[in-house]
Scaffold this active site. Structure first.
Site, mmCIF file in Angstrom:
data_model
loop_
_atom_site.group_PDB
_atom_site.id
_atom_site.type_symbol
_atom_site.label_atom_id
_atom_site.label_comp_id
_atom_site.label_asym_id
_atom_site.label_seq_id
_atom_site.Cartn_x
_atom_site.Cartn_y
_atom_site.Cartn_z
ATOM 1 N N ARG A 259 0.827 -1.215 0.000
ATOM 2 C CA ARG A 259 0.000 0.000 0.000
ATOM 3 C C ARG A 259 0.866 1.272 0.000
ATOM 4 O O ARG A 259 0.509 2.270 0.636
ATOM 5 C CB ARG A 259 -0.951 0.023 1.207
ATOM 6 C CG ARG A 259 -1.952 -1.124 1.221
ATOM 7 C CD ARG A 259 -3.119 -0.783 0.334
ATOM 8 N NE ARG A 259 -4.070 -1.866 0.262
ATOM 9 C CZ ARG A 259 -5.322 -1.799 0.692
ATOM 10 N NH1 ARG A 259 -5.765 -0.701 1.226
ATOM 11 N NH2 ARG A 259 -6.117 -2.818 0.558
ATOM 12 N N ARG B 230 -3.113 6.753 1.265
ATOM 13 C CA ARG B 230 -3.563 7.894 2.061
ATOM 14 C C ARG B 230 -2.534 8.491 3.007
ATOM 15 O O ARG B 230 -2.724 9.604 3.500
ATOM 16 C CB ARG B 230 -4.802 7.488 2.870
ATOM 17 C CG ARG B 230 -6.083 7.633 2.085
ATOM 18 C CD ARG B 230 -7.277 7.366 2.961
ATOM 19 N NE ARG B 230 -7.239 6.005 3.468
ATOM 20 C CZ ARG B 230 -7.977 5.563 4.475
ATOM 21 N NH1 ARG B 230 -8.798 6.384 5.112
ATOM 22 N NH2 ARG B 230 -7.884 4.309 4.873
ATOM 23 N N ARG C 65 -7.040 12.612 -4.250
ATOM 24 C CA ARG C 65 -8.225 11.858 -3.851
ATOM 25 C C ARG C 65 -9.370 12.786 -3.419
ATOM 26 O O ARG C 65 -10.541 12.418 -3.523
ATOM 27 C CB ARG C 65 -7.793 10.922 -2.729
ATOM 28 C CG ARG C 65 -8.736 9.921 -2.225
ATOM 29 C CD ARG C 65 -9.220 8.912 -3.207
ATOM 30 N NE ARG C 65 -10.213 8.113 -2.507
ATOM 31 C CZ ARG C 65 -11.416 8.538 -2.218
ATOM 32 N NH1 ARG C 65 -11.831 9.712 -2.632
ATOM 33 N NH2 ARG C 65 -12.242 7.780 -1.523
ATOM 34 N N ASP D 13 -7.270 -2.295 -7.421
ATOM 35 C CA ASP D 13 -7.771 -3.037 -6.269
ATOM 36 C C ASP D 13 -8.002 -4.487 -6.655
ATOM 37 O O ASP D 13 -8.230 -4.785 -7.831
ATOM 38 C CB ASP D 13 -9.065 -2.424 -5.731
ATOM 39 C CG ASP D 13 -9.403 -2.989 -4.361
ATOM 40 O OD1 ASP D 13 -8.736 -2.611 -3.377
ATOM 41 O OD2 ASP D 13 -10.294 -3.848 -4.265
ATOM 42 N N TYR E 20 -14.974 -11.796 -0.113
ATOM 43 C CA TYR E 20 -15.748 -10.570 -0.391
ATOM 44 C C TYR E 20 -17.002 -10.881 -1.200
ATOM 45 O O TYR E 20 -18.058 -10.287 -0.974
ATOM 46 C CB TYR E 20 -14.887 -9.549 -1.140
ATOM 47 C CG TYR E 20 -13.825 -8.919 -0.265
ATOM 48 C CD1 TYR E 20 -14.158 -7.971 0.696
ATOM 49 C CD2 TYR E 20 -12.498 -9.282 -0.384
ATOM 50 C CE1 TYR E 20 -13.196 -7.402 1.515
ATOM 51 C CE2 TYR E 20 -11.523 -8.725 0.425
ATOM 52 C CZ TYR E 20 -11.872 -7.788 1.376
ATOM 53 O OH TYR E 20 -10.915 -7.233 2.193
HETATM 54 O O1 1CP Z 1 0.143 1.011 -3.397
HETATM 55 C C1 1CP Z 1 -0.716 0.160 -3.195
HETATM 56 O O2 1CP Z 1 -0.432 -0.948 -2.705
HETATM 57 C C2 1CP Z 1 -2.146 0.475 -3.491
HETATM 58 C C3 1CP Z 1 -2.860 -0.450 -4.441
HETATM 59 C C4 1CP Z 1 -3.850 -1.398 -3.737
HETATM 60 C C5 1CP Z 1 -3.667 -2.755 -3.478
HETATM 61 C C6 1CP Z 1 -2.415 -3.589 -3.735
HETATM 62 C C7 1CP Z 1 -5.149 -1.056 -3.286
HETATM 63 C C8 1CP Z 1 -5.753 0.296 -3.352
HETATM 64 N N1 1CP Z 1 -5.776 -2.203 -2.833
HETATM 65 C C9 1CP Z 1 -4.883 -3.244 -2.914
HETATM 66 C C10 1CP Z 1 -5.117 -4.649 -2.568
HETATM 67 C C11 1CP Z 1 -6.246 -4.999 -1.666
HETATM 68 N N2 1CP Z 1 -7.526 -4.501 -1.641
HETATM 69 C C12 1CP Z 1 -6.178 -6.056 -0.719
HETATM 70 C C13 1CP Z 1 -4.970 -6.937 -0.510
HETATM 71 C C14 1CP Z 1 -3.946 -6.290 0.355
HETATM 72 C C15 1CP Z 1 -4.319 -6.189 1.832
HETATM 73 O O3 1CP Z 1 -4.536 -7.239 2.452
HETATM 74 O O4 1CP Z 1 -4.335 -5.067 2.323
HETATM 75 C C16 1CP Z 1 -7.427 -6.142 -0.085
HETATM 76 C C17 1CP Z 1 -7.833 -7.106 1.004
HETATM 77 C C18 1CP Z 1 -8.284 -5.161 -0.679
HETATM 78 C C19 1CP Z 1 -9.710 -4.912 -0.374
HETATM 79 C C20 1CP Z 1 -9.928 -3.482 -0.034
HETATM 80 N N3 1CP Z 1 -10.071 -2.513 -0.984
HETATM 81 C C21 1CP Z 1 -9.915 -2.871 1.227
HETATM 82 C C22 1CP Z 1 -9.764 -3.591 2.566
HETATM 83 C C23 1CP Z 1 -11.112 -3.969 3.099
HETATM 84 C C24 1CP Z 1 -11.060 -4.871 4.313
HETATM 85 O O5 1CP Z 1 -11.685 -5.947 4.266
HETATM 86 O O6 1CP Z 1 -10.400 -4.505 5.312
HETATM 87 C C25 1CP Z 1 -10.084 -1.482 1.020
HETATM 88 C C26 1CP Z 1 -10.150 -0.410 2.062
HETATM 89 C C27 1CP Z 1 -10.187 -1.276 -0.383
HETATM 90 C C28 1CP Z 1 -10.297 0.009 -1.124
HETATM 91 C C29 1CP Z 1 -8.956 0.539 -1.505
HETATM 92 N N4 1CP Z 1 -8.064 -0.154 -2.315
HETATM 93 C C30 1CP Z 1 -6.933 0.614 -2.494
HETATM 94 C C31 1CP Z 1 -7.120 1.836 -1.761
HETATM 95 C C32 1CP Z 1 -6.123 2.973 -1.702
HETATM 96 C C33 1CP Z 1 -8.381 1.765 -1.144
HETATM 97 C C34 1CP Z 1 -9.013 2.859 -0.284
HETATM 98 C C35 1CP Z 1 -9.891 3.706 -1.182
HETATM 99 C C36 1CP Z 1 -9.757 5.185 -0.947
HETATM 100 O O7 1CP Z 1 -8.708 5.817 -1.232
HETATM 101 O O8 1CP Z 1 -10.754 5.757 -0.517
#
Ligand code: 1CP
Length: 345
Positions: A30, A34, A43, A79, A154
């Site tokens: 990540r 943020r 954003r 994502d 999910y």
């Molecule tokens: O630099 C980076 O790594 C960002 C790219 C990225 C990646 C690799 C994002 C952006 N998401 C992911 C993978 C991801 N998404 C995973 C696997 C990694 C991990 O375990 O953290 C998972 C489980 C998700 C699902 C997801 N999407 C969540 C987590 C939900 C939960 O169950 O806790 C969230 C919050 C998202 C939305 C999301 N994806 C990415 C961002 C920056 C965000 C937040 C959106 C925003 O900016 O409002």
């Protein structure tokens, strides 16, 4: 040479192949996100989905952390749920993914179309081409997807959950339907990752974020065969494959059987143990607790040194956090972390 990017040796690709490199490579799960003020500024104007679907913006966000820190790899900004939208699954990011109609029946699984990446998610492939054009020399791009069981969590629950109870109940109540769904996701993610590699991704990563919810028996019955199916389809590409398994300490003997190049782990498993269990033919990635970035600078140095010591001096270690960086992390702590890994590693 295999580990070369634009004529320059990549420490990251060398470590993926367990070859000695110029220094210990480091990147951060990540790393685009943020905790960076420049991400928050963008954003504030554009929602998450639009960021991921507009190649110029997705490429810009991918490159933001590389401008601040001498990281050894970039990761595509997208994502794990994005390709599922391409398969017609309606979902929203609130900010975590919420699926409009959770999958609970065989009829729903049978109705899922195969993914054709160039047709269904062309913007991802275009983002990869733009990132490649903008990356510093010697810094490769990682493409990624969700591992099938994590995606199932999910799809069946419909939203994030602490224990994903509905998904686990689905495995027990409808095991055949669950296997059908996992097979379908395994094939879709193989197609998706192969398309990313063709578009220019130089390493591929599968995120198994919720493996730790399963006992070894159910992991071996459901999650593992699905990952094996995806990994087998990608082998011919010759691109390193990283499998990140969160909270998987009891699952590592099963993970050791997978044909992947790198096993990524969370902070709960000491890397010396991980190396012993997965064996000498796999590299390891990890595994500083993301909370350690809140330590005073002098203490952070000790925590970084402890991870390096656990990893040992044999080639085949990629430094990373054990899970995604927290949004309230100070970017200066990341700068110190990267420098300390490069100095000591
Ligand atoms: O630099 C980076 O790594 C960002 C790219 C990225 C990646 C690799 C994002 C952006 N998401 C992911 C993978 C991801 N998404 C995973 C696997 C990694 C991990 O375990 O953290 C998972 C489980 C998700 C699902 C997801 N999407 C969540 C987590 C939900 C939960 O169950 O806790 C969230 C919050 C998202 C939305 C999301 N994806 C990415 C961002 C920056 C965000 C937040 C959106 C925003 O900016 O409002």
């Amino acid at each position: 040479m295999a580990a070369t990017v634009s004529g320059q040796e990549s420490a990251f690709l060398a470590a993926c192949r367990r070859e000695p490199g110029a220094h210990r490579p480091v990147w951060i799960m990540r790393q685009a996100g943020r905790y960076l003020p420049e991400y928050r500024a963008l954003r504030a104007k554009v929602d998450f989905e639009a960021l991921t679907r507009t190649p110029e913006l997705a490429a810009e966000v991918t490159l933001q952390p590389l401008r601040r820190f001498p990281l050894d790899a970039a990761i595509l900004f997208s994502d794990i749920m994005t390709p599922l939208q391409g398969m017609g699954i309606e979902l929203s990011f609130e900010p975590a993914p919420v699926v409009r109609e959770p999958i609970r029946t065989l009829a729903q699984v049978e109705a899922l179309p195969a993914l054709a990446a160039a047709r269904d998610v062309p913007f991802v492939l275009e983002s990869i081409r733009l990132v490649r054009a903008g990356l510093p020399r010697g810094v490769p791009l990682i493409g990624f997807a969700g591992a099938p069981f994590t995606l199932l969590c999910y799809l069946v629950c419909g939203r994030p959950s602490k224990e994903f109870g509905a998904a686990r109940a689905f495995l027990y109540s409808q095991p055949d339907t669950a296997q059908r769904l996992l097979g379908c996701l395994a094939d879709a993610m193989a197609e998706y990752l192969a398309a990313q590699a063709t578009a220019g991704a130089q390493a591929l990563m599968l995120f198994e974020s919720w493996a730790g919810l399963l006992a070894p028996r159910e992991y071996a019955q459901f999650a593992l065969p699905a990952v094996r199916r995806t990994a087998a389809a990608l082998r011919r590409l010759g691109v390193p494959l990283i499998y990140y398994v969160n909270q998987g300490a009891t699952l590592l003997p099963a993970v050791a059987q997978l044909d992947v190049d790198v096993v990524g782990v969370d902070w709960r498993s000491p890397l010396s143990q991980v190396r012993r269990i997965v064996g000498p033919d796999k590299a390891v990635q990890g595994n500083l607790d993301p909370a350690a970035l809140f330590a005073p600078p002098g203490d952070l140095r000790r925590h970084v040194a402890a991870v390096l010591e656990e990893a040992g001096s044999a080639p085949g270690h990629i430094f990373n956090l054990g899970h995604g960086i927290w949004p309230d992390t100070d970017p200066d702590a990341v700068a110190r972390l990267v420098d300390q890994v490069h100095e000591r590693g």
